[in-house]
Design a protein around this motif. Sequence first.
Motif, short mmCIF file in Angstrom:
data_model
loop_
_atom_site.label_atom_id
_atom_site.label_comp_id
_atom_site.label_asym_id
_atom_site.label_seq_id
_atom_site.Cartn_x
_atom_site.Cartn_y
_atom_site.Cartn_z
N THR A 1 42.77 30.80 57.27
CA THR A 1 43.07 32.22 57.09
C THR A 1 41.96 32.97 56.38
O THR A 1 41.92 34.19 56.43
N SER A 2 41.06 32.25 55.70
CA SER A 2 39.87 32.88 55.12
C SER A 2 38.81 31.81 54.97
O SER A 2 39.09 30.62 54.96
N SER A 3 37.55 32.24 54.87
CA SER A 3 36.46 31.28 54.81
C SER A 3 35.45 31.72 53.76
O SER A 3 35.82 32.34 52.78
N GLY A 4 34.19 31.43 53.97
CA GLY A 4 33.17 31.76 52.99
C GLY A 4 33.27 30.80 51.82
O GLY A 4 33.52 29.62 51.99
N THR A 5 33.09 31.33 50.59
CA THR A 5 33.17 30.47 49.42
C THR A 5 34.60 30.35 48.91
O THR A 5 34.85 29.66 47.93
N ASN A 6 35.56 31.02 49.57
CA ASN A 6 36.97 30.96 49.18
C ASN A 6 37.85 30.61 50.37
O ASN A 6 38.67 31.41 50.81
N PRO A 7 37.70 29.39 50.91
CA PRO A 7 38.50 29.05 52.09
C PRO A 7 39.98 28.89 51.76
O PRO A 7 40.35 28.48 50.65
N ALA A 8 40.80 29.23 52.72
CA ALA A 8 42.25 29.07 52.60
C ALA A 8 42.80 28.82 53.99
O ALA A 8 42.19 29.18 55.00
N GLY A 9 43.97 28.20 54.03
CA GLY A 9 44.57 27.94 55.32
C GLY A 9 46.00 27.45 55.22
O GLY A 9 46.53 27.28 54.12
N ASP A 10 46.60 27.27 56.36
CA ASP A 10 47.98 26.81 56.49
C ASP A 10 48.03 25.66 57.47
O ASP A 10 47.22 25.58 58.39
N PHE A 11 49.00 24.79 57.29
CA PHE A 11 49.23 23.70 58.24
C PHE A 11 50.73 23.58 58.46
O PHE A 11 51.54 24.02 57.65
N GLU A 12 51.08 23.00 59.60
CA GLU A 12 52.49 22.87 59.98
C GLU A 12 52.65 21.58 60.77
O GLU A 12 51.80 21.24 61.59
N GLY A 13 53.73 20.87 60.52
CA GLY A 13 53.95 19.64 61.25
C GLY A 13 55.40 19.44 61.62
O GLY A 13 56.31 20.00 61.01
N ASN A 14 55.59 18.66 62.65
CA ASN A 14 56.92 18.27 63.10
C ASN A 14 56.91 16.74 63.22
O ASN A 14 56.97 16.19 64.31
N GLY A 15 56.75 16.09 62.06
CA GLY A 15 56.58 14.64 62.04
C GLY A 15 55.16 14.23 62.35
O GLY A 15 54.90 13.09 62.69
N ASP A 16 54.21 15.18 62.23
CA ASP A 16 52.82 14.93 62.60
C ASP A 16 52.03 14.24 61.49
O ASP A 16 52.31 14.41 60.31
#
Length: 142
Positions: free
Chosen positions: A41-56
């Motif tokens: 969801t953002s990058s550069g020197t301040n990366p952020a993100g989301d993940f989602e799983g269904n038994g993954d």
Amino acid sequence: MKNSYLILIVASIFLVGCGKYRKYDNMEVVESSFTGPVTITSSGTNPAGDFEGNGDSGTYSFAYDNPKKKAQVNFDVTSPAGSVQMVIKDAKGNEVLNETRNGGGNDTFAGTTSEGKKGIWLVEIILNNVDGDGSFSINPVD
């Protein structure tokens, strides 16, 4: 003339050895074996993100250009099962963070890495049987 070549060879070895992950660009994906979605969801020197799983399960790793010697890390998992491990290695390949959060509720980590070498770091998110979602953010700090 021989001394010039020797100095050039020594300097080349020194530069190549200074950054284990310097062949990667900032935010470049190094490994993506996680079978669920990961959204940065953002990058550069301040990366952020989301993940989602269904038994993954699997690993998602990327290069992170940290201009400082430490990083503030936040990550969480909201999952009735499974676990999420975040491992961060500095520019020399030394581990500066290794934290695991388990499913069974909302489990959050907020902390600072150990001091490491500035430069391209490796961020590994290892997901095991994740049945839910989570997020992460990383910020350089002194």
